[in-house]
Each structure stands twice: as C-alpha cells, then as structure tokens.
Design a protein around this motif. Structure first.
Motif, PDB file in Angstrom:
ATOM      1  N   SER A  14     -60.521  36.262 -20.419  1.00 28.26           N
ATOM      2  CA  SER A  14     -59.756  35.175 -21.016  1.00 28.26           C
ATOM      3  C   SER A  14     -60.591  34.495 -22.090  1.00 28.26           C
ATOM      4  N   SER A  23     -53.545  20.430  -8.160  1.00 23.90           N
ATOM      5  CA  SER A  23     -52.953  20.456  -9.501  1.00 23.90           C
ATOM      6  C   SER A  23     -53.977  20.919 -10.537  1.00 23.90           C
ATOM      7  N   ASP A  60     -54.068  24.659 -10.410  1.00 24.65           N
ATOM      8  CA  ASP A  60     -52.902  25.255 -11.091  1.00 24.65           C
ATOM      9  C   ASP A  60     -53.087  25.223 -12.607  1.00 24.65           C
ATOM     10  N   LYS A  61     -53.647  24.140 -13.125  1.00 21.77           N
ATOM     11  CA  LYS A  61     -53.867  24.051 -14.575  1.00 21.77           C
ATOM     12  C   LYS A  61     -54.922  25.059 -15.021  1.00 21.77           C
ATOM     13  N   GLU A  62     -56.023  25.165 -14.268  1.00 20.41           N
ATOM     14  CA  GLU A  62     -57.081  26.097 -14.634  1.00 20.41           C
ATOM     15  C   GLU A  62     -56.589  27.538 -14.534  1.00 20.41           C
ATOM     16  N   ARG A  63     -55.720  27.791 -13.583  1.00 24.30           N
ATOM     17  CA  ARG A  63     -55.168  29.149 -13.465  1.00 24.30           C
ATOM     18  C   ARG A  63     -54.323  29.477 -14.685  1.00 24.30           C
ATOM     19  N   THR A  64     -53.586  28.501 -15.173  1.00 24.98           N
ATOM     20  CA  THR A  64     -52.782  28.717 -16.381  1.00 24.98           C
ATOM     21  C   THR A  64     -53.671  28.943 -17.598  1.00 24.98           C
ATOM     22  N   ASP A  65     -54.759  28.156 -17.695  1.00 26.05           N
ATOM     23  CA  ASP A  65     -55.673  28.290 -18.834  1.00 26.05           C
ATOM     24  C   ASP A  65     -56.535  29.541 -18.740  1.00 26.05           C
TER      25      ASP A  65
END
Length: 234
Positions: A221, A170, A173-178
């Motif tokens: 990013s 999880s 997944d959060k770091e990929r979104t950020d």
C-alpha cells in the motif's frame, strides 16, 4: 552660698540601708552556670551528626568528580536502534470474537556509537503492540556489539491473539481502509556496558512507533514503509 550655721556634709549616705544581693541573683552572674552549659550527651550527638554530614558531602563530591572524569574520558552515547523494514501481510481483527490474525516481519539495526565502550546485549524481548495492546512477543538472540559497530537482526510475528480495542475499533477500521497500520515495536533489554574492566548492568528499552503498510499479493500500500529511528530510554 551655704549658711554659716549649716553643718558641712562629709559625702556619706544617710538614707535607708541597701539589702545585700540574694543567692539567686548572685548565681546568674557566676560564669559557667545556667543555660550556657553544654550537656555532654547533646554535645556528643552534635559532633557525630556534623561528622556524618561531612562524610556524606565528601562522598557526593567524590562521586560527582568520578562521573565527570568518566564522561570526559569515555564520552558515552546512548545505543542506536532503527527499524529498516516492516512487512505486514495479514492484520485482520475479527468482529465476532476480537481475535487478531497477524503476520508481521521486521528488519532492525542495532548500532553502538561509542569509541571506548562495548555493549553486551544479554537479553532482547521484542513486543508488538496495537493501540497499547500487546498482541505478540519474541525473544531474540543476544550478541556483543563492539566499538562503532552495528548488527542487523530480523524477526517475525505470526499468529493470533485476542485484542479488545473498545472505542479504538473505529481507528482500526479507518487504518484498514487506508491500508497503513500504527503498530508499536517495544524492545525490553538486559545489557552490560564494557568499560575497561567494569561491566555495569542496565535494563533499558527501545520504543518504535511504526506506520506499516499492508502488503497484498506482493503489492505494498502507498506510501511504502519509511525507515524509523526508535527512542532509547534508560
């Protein structure tokens, strides 16, 4: 006043006779007998123990003085290490087989802050980790770093590796979104300090906690990578 008919006493004792002291009681009063004596073997062991103890104390004191003199003369400081730049163009973790596909480039600076001590970096093993799981490793070329000198090195980690994150999936997944990944860079070192004629050896390590933004199509990013100072551990 005594009666005139009473006979005068001459001070002699007329009671029962006093028995002479026994041999056992006389033995306790003789000097050099009984518990006050020292067993030769016990005395020898005690002397040896005291001698060894004094030698150990002397060695410890001399070592302490030598370390103090060394510090006062050379004033040693720990080596410095920074990650100047980190570029991440691929960091994909497959949900099917837990394979991580990565492409990471880093630019690093080694610095010797000492005025009288040189540093030989005989071996440098760079390991890249994600959430405590190593996914890449590289051996870098060694070098010598003189007084108050620094050296820049660059390396890259490209490939694929099975990484089982478990509950940390999880976080990925959060770091990929950020668009920013928490990647650790750890360097295991084998170095020698050049102190006059002596060259003592050590096996310390650098540890860096990096926040690396993803670069896609040449665009980084936000925010971009920040120069990171790494921890040194003897």
């Amino acid at each position: 006043m005594s009666s005139p008919n009473q006979p005068q006493l001459n001070g002699a004792y007329y009671g029962p006779s006093i028995p002479p002291p026994s041999k056992k009681s006389r033995s306790y009063n003789r000097p050099g007998r009984g518990g006050g004596s020292c067993n030769p073997l016990s005395c020898l062991c005690g002397c040896i123990f005291n001698l060894v103890f004094q030698i150990i104390i002397t060695i410890v004191v001399l070592l302490g003085i030598a370390v103090l003199v060394f510090w006062l003369i050379f004033r040693p400081n720990a080596p410095k290490f920074h990650v100047n730049e980190a570029t991440l163009t691929q960091f994909n973790l497959s949900s099917d087989n837990n394979t991580l596909y990565y492409n990471l480039r880093v630019n690093m600076t080694f610095r010797n802050p000492n005025k009288r001590i040189g540093i030989y970096y005989d071996r440098i093993e760079a390991n890249a980790e994600y959430h405590g799981k190593r996914f890449a490793s590289r051996n870098l070329d060694g070098f010598y770093l003189g007084h108050k000198r620094e050296n820049n090195l660059g390396t890259e980690f490209i490939g694929e590796q099975v990484v089982v994150l478990g509950d940390d999936r999880s976080d990925y997944d959060k770091e990929r979104t950020d668009g920013v990944y928490n990647i650790d860079l750890k360097l295991r070192l084998r170095l020698r300090l050049k102190v006059g004629w002596a060259k003592p050896k050590f096996k310390p390590k650098f540890e860096c906690e990096l926040k690396v933004p993803m670069t896609t199509g040449g665009r980084v990013s936000s925010p971009g990578f920040q120069r990171t100072k790494c921890d040194f551990d003897w």
